[in-house]
Design a protein around this motif. Sequence first.
Motif, PDB file in Angstrom:
ATOM      1  N   PRO A 171      -1.553  16.925 -21.122  1.00 55.59           N
ATOM      2  CA  PRO A 171      -0.425  16.188 -21.716  1.00 55.59           C
ATOM      3  C   PRO A 171      -0.736  15.646 -23.119  1.00 55.59           C
ATOM      4  O   PRO A 171       0.104  15.701 -24.016  1.00 55.59           O
ATOM      5  CB  PRO A 171      -0.172  15.051 -20.720  1.00 55.59           C
ATOM      6  N   GLU A 172      -1.946  15.173 -23.307  1.00 53.90           N
ATOM      7  CA  GLU A 172      -2.330  14.651 -24.627  1.00 53.90           C
ATOM      8  C   GLU A 172      -2.394  15.769 -25.661  1.00 53.90           C
ATOM      9  O   GLU A 172      -1.993  15.583 -26.809  1.00 53.90           O
ATOM     10  CB  GLU A 172      -3.682  13.939 -24.542  1.00 53.90           C
TER      11      GLU A 172
ATOM     12  N   ASN B 119      -0.147  15.630 -28.954  1.00 55.53           N
ATOM     13  CA  ASN B 119      -0.742  15.706 -30.290  1.00 55.53           C
ATOM     14  C   ASN B 119      -0.154  16.857 -31.100  1.00 55.53           C
ATOM     15  O   ASN B 119       0.125  16.699 -32.296  1.00 55.53           O
ATOM     16  CB  ASN B 119      -2.257  15.850 -30.194  1.00 55.53           C
ATOM     17  N   ALA B 120       0.038  18.008 -30.474  1.00 57.63           N
ATOM     18  CA  ALA B 120       0.571  19.174 -31.188  1.00 57.63           C
ATOM     19  C   ALA B 120       2.009  18.924 -31.644  1.00 57.63           C
ATOM     20  O   ALA B 120       2.357  19.185 -32.800  1.00 57.63           O
ATOM     21  CB  ALA B 120       0.505  20.413 -30.297  1.00 57.63           C
ATOM     22  N   VAL B 121       2.834  18.396 -30.748  1.00 55.62           N
ATOM     23  CA  VAL B 121       4.253  18.206 -31.069  1.00 55.62           C
ATOM     24  C   VAL B 121       4.457  17.032 -32.019  1.00 55.62           C
ATOM     25  O   VAL B 121       5.364  17.057 -32.856  1.00 55.62           O
ATOM     26  CB  VAL B 121       5.082  18.047 -29.774  1.00 55.62           C
ATOM     27  N   SER B 122       3.613  16.031 -31.961  1.00 54.83           N
ATOM     28  CA  SER B 122       3.776  14.887 -32.863  1.00 54.83           C
ATOM     29  C   SER B 122       3.539  15.274 -34.319  1.00 54.83           C
ATOM     30  O   SER B 122       3.952  14.549 -35.226  1.00 54.83           O
ATOM     31  CB  SER B 122       2.868  13.730 -32.452  1.00 54.83           C
ATOM     32  N   CYS B 123       2.937  16.426 -34.553  1.00 53.09           N
ATOM     33  CA  CYS B 123       2.720  16.913 -35.925  1.00 53.09           C
ATOM     34  C   CYS B 123       3.942  17.630 -36.496  1.00 53.09           C
ATOM     35  O   CYS B 123       3.961  17.976 -37.679  1.00 53.09           O
ATOM     36  CB  CYS B 123       1.517  17.855 -35.961  1.00 53.09           C
ATOM     37  N   VAL B 124       4.953  17.870 -35.672  1.00 52.11           N
ATOM     38  CA  VAL B 124       6.163  18.552 -36.141  1.00 52.11           C
ATOM     39  C   VAL B 124       6.947  17.591 -37.032  1.00 52.11           C
ATOM     40  O   VAL B 124       7.307  16.491 -36.613  1.00 52.11           O
ATOM     41  CB  VAL B 124       7.034  19.017 -34.950  1.00 52.11           C
TER      42      VAL B 124
ATOM     43  N   SER C  69       9.048  10.657 -31.933  1.00 50.61           N
ATOM     44  CA  SER C  69       8.101  10.305 -30.878  1.00 50.61           C
ATOM     45  C   SER C  69       8.054  11.439 -29.861  1.00 50.61           C
ATOM     46  O   SER C  69       8.957  12.274 -29.790  1.00 50.61           O
ATOM     47  CB  SER C  69       8.499   8.998 -30.187  1.00 50.61           C
ATOM     48  N   VAL C  70       6.966  11.458 -29.075  1.00 47.96           N
ATOM     49  CA  VAL C  70       6.770  12.507 -28.077  1.00 47.96           C
ATOM     50  C   VAL C  70       6.343  11.863 -26.767  1.00 47.96           C
ATOM     51  O   VAL C  70       5.401  11.063 -26.740  1.00 47.96           O
ATOM     52  CB  VAL C  70       5.684  13.521 -28.516  1.00 47.96           C
ATOM     53  N   ASN C  71       7.033  12.212 -25.706  1.00 48.50           N
ATOM     54  CA  ASN C  71       6.666  11.782 -24.364  1.00 48.50           C
ATOM     55  C   ASN C  71       6.452  13.046 -23.534  1.00 48.50           C
ATOM     56  O   ASN C  71       7.315  13.921 -23.505  1.00 48.50           O
ATOM     57  CB  ASN C  71       7.777  10.923 -23.750  1.00 48.50           C
ATOM     58  N   VAL C  72       5.284  13.144 -22.885  1.00 46.64           N
ATOM     59  CA  VAL C  72       4.973  14.314 -22.067  1.00 46.64           C
ATOM     60  C   VAL C  72       4.835  13.865 -20.627  1.00 46.64           C
ATOM     61  O   VAL C  72       4.085  12.946 -20.326  1.00 46.64           O
ATOM     62  CB  VAL C  72       3.678  15.012 -22.547  1.00 46.64           C
ATOM     63  N   GLU C  73       5.589  14.529 -19.772  1.00 46.91           N
ATOM     64  CA  GLU C  73       5.575  14.224 -18.339  1.00 46.91           C
ATOM     65  C   GLU C  73       5.046  15.442 -17.586  1.00 46.91           C
ATOM     66  O   GLU C  73       5.412  16.570 -17.885  1.00 46.91           O
ATOM     67  CB  GLU C  73       7.013  13.923 -17.892  1.00 46.91           C
TER      68      GLU C  73
END
Length: 120
Positions: A78-79, A83-88, A93-97
């Motif tokens: 999840p991290e 981390n990958a998507v937060s660079c877009v 913000s990014v929440n991964v479930e």
Amino acid sequence: MTQETPPLEGTPLIRPSTTDHPLHDSVVEACRTVFDPEIPVNIYDLGLIYTIEINDEDDANITITLTAPGCPVAGEMPEWVQNAVSCVEGIRSVNVEMTFDPQWGMDMMSDEARLELGFM
């Protein structure tokens, strides 16, 4: 003992992604930079990304799974996605479930992943 009610026929097992959002393709490409260390294919093409929801405020909510519940990277994956998507650019913000429902199966892989792994 409670009995679960099965989903109605035609009800999707996985929430649909917001594919019409302008940042969707960029988020998918970011997810394709994350690899399961035991399989030489990115997690998007493996079918481990179940849902990418992006709201009007550009917050991304991503539902992922693993190839197996006992996967050794369960705590880290999840991290990695976050981390990958937060660079877009544009994502606020990014929440991964993480979920295991439905359980991942090889039929969830893209044709590219099947080809890469020699299943086609």
